[in-house]
Design a protein around this motif. Sequence first.
Motif, mmCIF file in Angstrom:
data_model
loop_
_atom_site.group_PDB
_atom_site.id
_atom_site.type_symbol
_atom_site.label_atom_id
_atom_site.label_comp_id
_atom_site.label_asym_id
_atom_site.label_seq_id
_atom_site.Cartn_x
_atom_site.Cartn_y
_atom_site.Cartn_z
ATOM 1 N N ASN A 86 0.808 -1.228 0.000
ATOM 2 C CA ASN A 86 0.000 0.000 0.000
ATOM 3 C C ASN A 86 0.838 1.273 0.000
ATOM 4 O OD1 ASN A 86 0.934 0.035 2.645
ATOM 5 N ND2 ASN A 86 -1.072 -0.395 3.571
ATOM 6 N N HIS A 87 2.152 1.137 -0.231
ATOM 7 C CA HIS A 87 2.997 2.329 -0.291
ATOM 8 C C HIS A 87 4.258 1.967 -1.058
ATOM 9 C CE1 HIS A 87 4.454 6.270 0.777
ATOM 10 N NE2 HIS A 87 5.517 5.768 1.387
ATOM 11 N N THR A 88 4.879 2.962 -1.684
ATOM 12 C CA THR A 88 6.081 2.689 -2.467
ATOM 13 C C THR A 88 6.997 3.911 -2.498
ATOM 14 O OG1 THR A 88 6.901 1.897 -4.614
ATOM 15 C CG2 THR A 88 5.026 3.396 -4.668
ATOM 16 N N GLY A 89 8.254 3.670 -2.780
ATOM 17 C CA GLY A 89 9.241 4.730 -2.924
ATOM 18 C C GLY A 89 10.396 4.249 -3.771
ATOM 19 N N ILE A 90 11.330 5.122 -4.034
ATOM 20 C CA ILE A 90 12.490 4.810 -4.870
ATOM 21 C C ILE A 90 13.705 4.574 -3.982
ATOM 22 C CG2 ILE A 90 14.083 5.715 -6.614
ATOM 23 C CD1 ILE A 90 11.751 7.083 -7.931
ATOM 24 N N ALA A 91 14.358 3.442 -4.168
ATOM 25 C CA ALA A 91 15.524 3.107 -3.362
ATOM 26 C C ALA A 91 16.681 4.059 -3.653
ATOM 27 C CB ALA A 91 15.960 1.674 -3.628
ATOM 28 N N VAL A 92 17.337 4.484 -2.583
ATOM 29 C CA VAL A 92 18.542 5.306 -2.691
ATOM 30 C C VAL A 92 19.775 4.474 -2.372
ATOM 31 C CG1 VAL A 92 19.760 7.305 -1.737
ATOM 32 C CG2 VAL A 92 17.299 7.425 -2.170
ATOM 33 N N GLU A 93 19.707 3.722 -1.271
ATOM 34 C CA GLU A 93 20.809 2.852 -0.898
ATOM 35 C C GLU A 93 20.334 1.878 0.173
ATOM 36 O OE1 GLU A 93 24.003 4.866 1.034
ATOM 37 O OE2 GLU A 93 22.701 5.938 2.433
ATOM 38 N N LYS A 94 21.029 0.749 0.266
ATOM 39 C CA LYS A 94 20.766 -0.164 1.361
ATOM 40 C C LYS A 94 21.457 0.356 2.610
ATOM 41 C CE LYS A 94 20.550 -4.566 1.038
ATOM 42 N NZ LYS A 94 20.873 -6.006 0.823
ATOM 43 N N VAL A 95 20.840 0.139 3.758
ATOM 44 C CA VAL A 95 21.423 0.483 5.051
ATOM 45 C C VAL A 95 21.326 -0.763 5.915
ATOM 46 C CG1 VAL A 95 20.773 2.918 4.836
ATOM 47 C CG2 VAL A 95 19.211 1.322 5.973
ATOM 48 N N PRO A 96 22.083 -0.831 7.000
ATOM 49 C CA PRO A 96 21.997 -2.026 7.847
ATOM 50 C C PRO A 96 20.555 -2.307 8.283
ATOM 51 C CG PRO A 96 23.894 -0.711 8.471
ATOM 52 C CD PRO A 96 23.127 0.098 7.473
ATOM 53 N N GLY A 97 20.051 -3.450 7.889
ATOM 54 C CA GLY A 97 18.718 -3.858 8.284
ATOM 55 C C GLY A 97 17.585 -3.255 7.497
ATOM 56 N N GLY A 98 17.893 -2.468 6.480
ATOM 57 C CA GLY A 98 16.803 -1.838 5.748
ATOM 58 C C GLY A 98 17.265 -1.133 4.495
ATOM 59 N N VAL A 99 16.531 -0.090 4.113
ATOM 60 C CA VAL A 99 16.812 0.615 2.873
ATOM 61 C C VAL A 99 16.450 2.086 3.033
ATOM 62 C CG1 VAL A 99 14.526 0.058 1.925
ATOM 63 C CG2 VAL A 99 16.391 0.611 0.366
ATOM 64 N N ARG A 100 17.262 2.936 2.450
ATOM 65 C CA ARG A 100 16.955 4.377 2.396
ATOM 66 C C ARG A 100 16.185 4.631 1.108
ATOM 67 N NH1 ARG A 100 19.450 8.300 5.126
ATOM 68 N NH2 ARG A 100 21.232 6.904 5.522
ATOM 69 N N THR A 101 15.071 5.323 1.234
ATOM 70 C CA THR A 101 14.216 5.590 0.077
ATOM 71 C C THR A 101 13.849 7.062 0.029
ATOM 72 O OG1 THR A 101 12.240 5.107 1.374
ATOM 73 C CG2 THR A 101 13.183 3.297 0.103
ATOM 74 N N ILE A 102 13.365 7.478 -1.132
ATOM 75 C CA ILE A 102 12.687 8.767 -1.266
ATOM 76 C C ILE A 102 11.279 8.444 -1.735
ATOM 77 C CG2 ILE A 102 12.620 10.986 -2.444
ATOM 78 C CD1 ILE A 102 15.678 10.825 -2.632
ATOM 79 N N GLU A 103 10.299 8.940 -0.991
ATOM 80 C CA GLU A 103 8.910 8.547 -1.194
ATOM 81 C C GLU A 103 8.012 9.762 -1.362
ATOM 82 O OE1 GLU A 103 8.030 6.362 2.355
ATOM 83 O OE2 GLU A 103 9.824 5.107 2.151
ATOM 84 N N GLY A 104 7.116 9.683 -2.313
ATOM 85 C CA GLY A 104 6.059 10.667 -2.410
ATOM 86 C C GLY A 104 4.928 10.316 -1.471
ATOM 87 N N ASN A 105 4.164 11.326 -1.089
ATOM 88 C CA ASN A 105 2.968 11.121 -0.269
ATOM 89 C C ASN A 105 3.278 10.391 1.038
ATOM 90 O OD1 ASN A 105 0.221 11.512 0.215
ATOM 91 N ND2 ASN A 105 -0.330 9.508 -0.612
ATOM 92 N N THR A 106 4.404 10.735 1.662
ATOM 93 C CA THR A 106 4.695 10.242 2.994
ATOM 94 C C THR A 106 4.541 11.423 3.938
ATOM 95 O OG1 THR A 106 6.346 9.228 4.441
ATOM 96 C CG2 THR A 106 7.193 10.495 2.571
ATOM 97 N N ALA A 107 3.524 11.365 4.800
ATOM 98 C CA ALA A 107 3.105 12.518 5.598
ATOM 99 C C ALA A 107 2.760 13.691 4.683
ATOM 100 C CB ALA A 107 4.163 12.916 6.618
ATOM 101 N N ASN A 108 2.189 13.371 3.517
ATOM 102 C CA ASN A 108 1.688 14.348 2.547
ATOM 103 C C ASN A 108 2.781 15.173 1.871
ATOM 104 O OD1 ASN A 108 -0.978 13.566 3.014
ATOM 105 N ND2 ASN A 108 -1.182 14.981 4.731
ATOM 106 N N VAL A 109 4.032 14.721 1.932
ATOM 107 C CA VAL A 109 5.116 15.381 1.211
ATOM 108 C C VAL A 109 5.982 14.313 0.554
ATOM 109 C CG1 VAL A 109 5.178 17.376 2.753
ATOM 110 C CG2 VAL A 109 6.667 15.419 3.205
ATOM 111 N N CYS A 110 6.919 14.752 -0.268
ATOM 112 C CA CYS A 110 7.951 13.873 -0.802
ATOM 113 C C CYS A 110 9.160 14.007 0.117
ATOM 114 C CB CYS A 110 8.307 14.271 -2.234
ATOM 115 S SG CYS A 110 9.499 13.179 -3.033
ATOM 116 N N ALA A 111 9.611 12.900 0.676
ATOM 117 C CA ALA A 111 10.665 12.966 1.688
ATOM 118 C C ALA A 111 11.543 11.728 1.631
ATOM 119 C CB ALA A 111 10.047 13.104 3.077
ATOM 120 N N GLU A 112 12.727 11.859 2.236
ATOM 121 C CA GLU A 112 13.652 10.742 2.360
ATOM 122 C C GLU A 112 13.360 10.009 3.650
ATOM 123 O OE1 GLU A 112 18.390 10.446 3.056
ATOM 124 O OE2 GLU A 112 17.789 11.361 1.146
ATOM 125 N N ARG A 113 13.332 8.677 3.573
ATOM 126 C CA ARG A 113 13.049 7.854 4.739
ATOM 127 C C ARG A 113 14.075 6.726 4.833
ATOM 128 N NH1 ARG A 113 9.725 11.364 7.106
ATOM 129 N NH2 ARG A 113 7.740 11.665 6.004
#
Length: 245
Positions: free
Chosen positions: A105-132
Amino acid sequence: MPTRSQIVNYVRSLIGTAEYPPGSNRNKITEAYGQHAPWCAMTTWYVYKHFGVDLRKEFTPMWAATTYGANEAKAKGLWRNGISGVKPGDLVYFKVPDGAPGWVNHTGIAVEKVPGGVRTIEGNTANVCAERVRLAYIVGYIDMTPYVTNPPTPQPAPPPFPGRAAFRIGRTHSAVTQLDRQLIRLGYTRKHDGDGYQAGPRFTKWTRENVKAFQTAQGWTGADADGYPGPETWRRLFTAPTPKR
């Protein structure tokens, strides 16, 4: 097609894109898509469309619905569970709590892998485009390899031309070793005298014949294909692609 770094750089430029007025799902991304609705998948469409890749045509006209895009990726063999192997520019899908129904139910673009997860940039996250940085709720990703390209690996510059005197018949010179290595690489292997062949790195009539064959293959004729390396022959010996065998 874009490179992965171009995709990441462009989606970074969208960070801070918000809705006007707040809560309306209206911004330049949804305007371009033509639908004022939750816009995380529209953001991925917007980024790739900027580079001429229309995900609504490549996958499904219903791209804005995350389940439709992910299901089509499965049908195309591009879906990967988890994040093992994820690369910058791939599309990561999540099942976030309190989100829309569906297996994603949500998607974003991968920026890089991080320990245990992934850094992404996502639209419509808290109603803005942001890095997570996402360590949870990750379902899988779409491998975007068919829609990106890798820039060619720059070739190292050839070594300095040693001068024509290095290539006289009977002359022993370390440059003949370099010459023989390139002739072997390119398939001109009639006979070699350098790099341990016969007595040492010596320029012989056979070396000259190999060089002449290479020059002829480059389109040179007459005095231009005399079998003696000059600066241009030397450069091409190091930069010509290895032929398929």
